[in-house]
Design a protein around this motif. Structure first.
Motif, PDB file in Angstrom:
ATOM      1  N   ASP A 115       0.842  -1.199   0.000  1.00  0.00           N
ATOM      2  CA  ASP A 115       0.000   0.000   0.000  1.00  0.00           C
ATOM      3  C   ASP A 115       0.876   1.247   0.000  1.00  0.00           C
ATOM      4  O   ASP A 115       2.050   1.192  -0.362  1.00  0.00           O
ATOM      5  CB  ASP A 115      -0.966  -0.027   1.198  1.00  0.00           C
ATOM      6  CG  ASP A 115      -0.236  -0.225   2.526  1.00  0.00           C
ATOM      7  OD1 ASP A 115       0.934   0.226   2.646  1.00  0.00           O
ATOM      8  OD2 ASP A 115      -0.823  -0.829   3.445  1.00  0.00           O
ATOM      9  N   PHE A 116       0.295   2.380   0.427  1.00  0.00           N
ATOM     10  CA  PHE A 116       0.999   3.659   0.364  1.00  0.00           C
ATOM     11  C   PHE A 116       1.475   4.132   1.742  1.00  0.00           C
ATOM     12  O   PHE A 116       1.819   5.300   1.918  1.00  0.00           O
ATOM     13  CB  PHE A 116       0.075   4.717  -0.256  1.00  0.00           C
ATOM     14  CG  PHE A 116      -0.532   4.275  -1.561  1.00  0.00           C
ATOM     15  CD1 PHE A 116       0.218   4.237  -2.727  1.00  0.00           C
ATOM     16  CD2 PHE A 116      -1.854   3.867  -1.636  1.00  0.00           C
ATOM     17  CE1 PHE A 116      -0.326   3.820  -3.925  1.00  0.00           C
ATOM     18  CE2 PHE A 116      -2.418   3.440  -2.824  1.00  0.00           C
ATOM     19  CZ  PHE A 116      -1.650   3.415  -3.974  1.00  0.00           C
ATOM     20  N   VAL A 136       2.770  -4.500  -5.238  1.00  0.00           N
ATOM     21  CA  VAL A 136       1.629  -5.291  -5.707  1.00  0.00           C
ATOM     22  C   VAL A 136       0.899  -4.621  -6.870  1.00  0.00           C
ATOM     23  O   VAL A 136      -0.016  -5.207  -7.446  1.00  0.00           O
ATOM     24  CB  VAL A 136       0.645  -5.586  -4.561  1.00  0.00           C
ATOM     25  CG1 VAL A 136       1.334  -6.363  -3.447  1.00  0.00           C
ATOM     26  CG2 VAL A 136       0.022  -4.299  -4.012  1.00  0.00           C
ATOM     27  N   SER A 137       1.298  -3.390  -7.220  1.00  0.00           N
ATOM     28  CA  SER A 137       0.681  -2.709  -8.369  1.00  0.00           C
ATOM     29  C   SER A 137       1.613  -1.614  -8.850  1.00  0.00           C
ATOM     30  O   SER A 137       2.532  -1.190  -8.136  1.00  0.00           O
ATOM     31  CB  SER A 137      -0.675  -2.100  -7.991  1.00  0.00           C
ATOM     32  OG  SER A 137      -0.493  -1.011  -7.102  1.00  0.00           O
ATOM     33  N   GLU A 138       1.362  -1.133 -10.061  1.00  0.00           N
ATOM     34  CA  GLU A 138       2.145  -0.005 -10.591  1.00  0.00           C
ATOM     35  C   GLU A 138       1.945   1.233  -9.726  1.00  0.00           C
ATOM     36  O   GLU A 138       2.879   2.009  -9.501  1.00  0.00           O
ATOM     37  CB  GLU A 138       1.728   0.287 -12.034  1.00  0.00           C
ATOM     38  CG  GLU A 138       2.128  -0.781 -13.029  1.00  0.00           C
ATOM     39  CD  GLU A 138       3.622  -0.812 -13.303  1.00  0.00           C
ATOM     40  OE1 GLU A 138       4.329   0.128 -12.863  1.00  0.00           O
ATOM     41  OE2 GLU A 138       4.084  -1.772 -13.948  1.00  0.00           O
ATOM     42  N   ALA A 141       4.138   1.239  -6.770  1.00  0.00           N
ATOM     43  CA  ALA A 141       5.552   1.410  -7.123  1.00  0.00           C
ATOM     44  C   ALA A 141       5.909   2.859  -7.446  1.00  0.00           C
ATOM     45  O   ALA A 141       7.091   3.215  -7.455  1.00  0.00           O
ATOM     46  CB  ALA A 141       5.904   0.525  -8.321  1.00  0.00           C
ATOM     47  N   GLU A 142       4.913   3.689  -7.713  1.00  0.00           N
ATOM     48  CA  GLU A 142       5.185   5.042  -8.223  1.00  0.00           C
ATOM     49  C   GLU A 142       5.891   5.949  -7.232  1.00  0.00           C
ATOM     50  O   GLU A 142       6.454   6.967  -7.629  1.00  0.00           O
ATOM     51  CB  GLU A 142       3.875   5.693  -8.668  1.00  0.00           C
ATOM     52  CG  GLU A 142       3.341   5.148  -9.988  1.00  0.00           C
ATOM     53  CD  GLU A 142       2.008   5.757 -10.364  1.00  0.00           C
ATOM     54  OE1 GLU A 142       1.481   6.579  -9.563  1.00  0.00           O
ATOM     55  OE2 GLU A 142       1.481   5.420 -11.434  1.00  0.00           O
ATOM     56  N   THR A 143       5.888   5.615  -5.946  1.00  0.00           N
ATOM     57  CA  THR A 143       6.513   6.489  -4.957  1.00  0.00           C
ATOM     58  C   THR A 143       8.034   6.533  -5.088  1.00  0.00           C
ATOM     59  O   THR A 143       8.669   7.456  -4.599  1.00  0.00           O
ATOM     60  CB  THR A 143       6.132   6.045  -3.528  1.00  0.00           C
ATOM     61  OG1 THR A 143       6.547   7.045  -2.585  1.00  0.00           O
ATOM     62  CG2 THR A 143       6.814   4.736  -3.157  1.00  0.00           C
ATOM     63  N   PHE A 144       8.623   5.548  -5.784  1.00  0.00           N
ATOM     64  CA  PHE A 144      10.079   5.458  -5.831  1.00  0.00           C
ATOM     65  C   PHE A 144      10.618   6.199  -7.048  1.00  0.00           C
ATOM     66  O   PHE A 144      10.297   5.858  -8.188  1.00  0.00           O
ATOM     67  CB  PHE A 144      10.515   3.995  -5.878  1.00  0.00           C
ATOM     68  CG  PHE A 144      10.078   3.211  -4.671  1.00  0.00           C
ATOM     69  CD1 PHE A 144      10.668   3.441  -3.439  1.00  0.00           C
ATOM     70  CD2 PHE A 144       9.064   2.277  -4.768  1.00  0.00           C
ATOM     71  CE1 PHE A 144      10.263   2.734  -2.321  1.00  0.00           C
ATOM     72  CE2 PHE A 144       8.653   1.567  -3.657  1.00  0.00           C
ATOM     73  CZ  PHE A 144       9.254   1.797  -2.430  1.00  0.00           C
ATOM     74  N   ASP A 193     -11.717   2.482   6.099  1.00  0.00           N
ATOM     75  CA  ASP A 193     -10.428   3.138   6.309  1.00  0.00           C
ATOM     76  C   ASP A 193     -10.200   4.120   5.168  1.00  0.00           C
ATOM     77  O   ASP A 193     -10.618   3.879   4.034  1.00  0.00           O
ATOM     78  CB  ASP A 193      -9.308   2.092   6.346  1.00  0.00           C
ATOM     79  CG  ASP A 193      -7.981   2.685   6.777  1.00  0.00           C
ATOM     80  OD1 ASP A 193      -7.313   3.309   5.920  1.00  0.00           O
ATOM     81  OD2 ASP A 193      -7.604   2.546   7.949  1.00  0.00           O
ATOM     82  N   ARG A 194      -9.507   5.192   5.459  1.00  0.00           N
ATOM     83  CA  ARG A 194      -9.276   6.251   4.476  1.00  0.00           C
ATOM     84  C   ARG A 194      -8.530   5.753   3.248  1.00  0.00           C
ATOM     85  O   ARG A 194      -8.645   6.318   2.168  1.00  0.00           O
ATOM     86  CB  ARG A 194      -8.499   7.380   5.157  1.00  0.00           C
ATOM     87  CG  ARG A 194      -8.560   8.716   4.458  1.00  0.00           C
ATOM     88  CD  ARG A 194      -8.067   9.840   5.354  1.00  0.00           C
ATOM     89  NE  ARG A 194      -9.070  10.238   6.326  1.00  0.00           N
ATOM     90  CZ  ARG A 194      -8.952  10.046   7.638  1.00  0.00           C
ATOM     91  NH1 ARG A 194      -7.884   9.460   8.139  1.00  0.00           N
ATOM     92  NH2 ARG A 194      -9.905  10.437   8.458  1.00  0.00           N
ATOM     93  N   ASP A 195      -7.766   4.674   3.386  1.00  0.00           N
ATOM     94  CA  ASP A 195      -6.974   4.166   2.268  1.00  0.00           C
ATOM     95  C   ASP A 195      -7.782   3.333   1.284  1.00  0.00           C
ATOM     96  O   ASP A 195      -7.260   2.947   0.231  1.00  0.00           O
ATOM     97  CB  ASP A 195      -5.819   3.311   2.793  1.00  0.00           C
ATOM     98  CG  ASP A 195      -4.848   4.098   3.652  1.00  0.00           C
ATOM     99  OD1 ASP A 195      -4.740   5.315   3.433  1.00  0.00           O
ATOM    100  OD2 ASP A 195      -4.215   3.493   4.530  1.00  0.00           O
TER     101      ASP A 195
END
Length: 251
Positions: A115-116, A136-138, A141-144, A193-195
């Motif tokens: 998750d994030f 687990v998803s694109e 992964a985008e945070t990196f 949950d907010r997520d």
């Protein structure tokens, strides 16, 4: 070829998606892959795994930084005692606790990012200490940024074959909603949950109802005990928008 001895470290011990992933992975890999599981809290997952014949240790970890640092040292000793060749960290808290013990840099650390949580500086620091990050998803992964992204592989969660009686499932949801058979239904399955996207769905709901009158929404999932106020906020929003009758909280 002998399989590597893998220590699986789980951030949580609830029965959420990340925990179900880990249990399914262990079932599919078989006992020859695992040298033990360490859960960073007590919970149902511990007994579920033990019922599967898997050795589980519990190393309680608090939420504060110094608690995680102390836990990292304890975890390092425990993981080394298992004769570990690879550490599989299921979730960011598990990966952070592993990364905080410098001696854990010897067995390669593989972080499964679900998750994030703690995206940004913390996620980047943990990725630097990991041999590999499995997202687990694109989107996860985008945070990196830049060079860190080369350490990341996107591997979607595997699912076992599921035999689903879709018509019966729809009937059960319609009964729970008290809705007619012809009603369009949107179901969101996940803890409150907010997520999980409840607010985004409610933001779109007025337009959905305008285009498809009679649409009903089912929120299927338990309250988050750490954010008990969240469900109340959703209900207040529905009252303000005049959509309280369109949404049911089914637990």
């Amino acid at each position: 070829m002998t399989e590597p001895r893998v220590a699986f470290v789980s951030s949580h011990a609830r029965r959420g998606g990340a925990e179900r992933y880990l249990r399914q992975l262990l079932r599919e890999l078989g006992p020859e892959w695992s040298c033990g599981v360490v859960c960073l809290e007590h919970g149902p997952l511990v007994e579920d795994l033990r019922a599967d014949g898997i050795e589980v240790s519990v190393s309680d970890v608090g939420r504060r930084g110094r608690d995680l640092a102390r836990a990292g040292v304890r975890l390092g000793r425990l993981v080394r005692s298992l004769g570990t060749e690879v550490v599989h960290a299921n979730g960011v808290k598990a990966a952070l606790a592993c990364a905080l013990d410098p001696r854990l840099s010897r067995p390669p650390l593989v972080w499964v990012k679900h998750d994030f949580s703690w995206d940004g500086i913390v996620a980047a620091a943990v990725a630097l200490r990991s041999r590999r990050v499995v997202a687990v998803s694109e989107a996860v992964a985008e945070t990196f940024p830049g060079p860190l992204r080369r350490r990341v592989s996107v591997v979607h969660n595997g699912l076992p074959p599921i035999a689903a009686d879709r018509p019966r499932g729809r009937r059960l949801v319609l009964e729970a909603l008290g809705a007619p058979e012809s009603a369009p239904v949107v179901a969101l399955v996940g803890r409150l949950d907010r997520d999980k996207g409840h607010e985004e769905l409610l933001a779109a709901l007025p337009e959905v109802v305008r285009r498809r009158p009679g649409t009903r929404v089912a929120f299927i999932g338990a309250d988050n005990p750490r954010r008990p106020e969240y469900a109340g906020g959703l209900r207040e929003q529905l009252e303000r928008d005049g959509l309280a009758d369109a949404v049911s909280f089914l637990g």
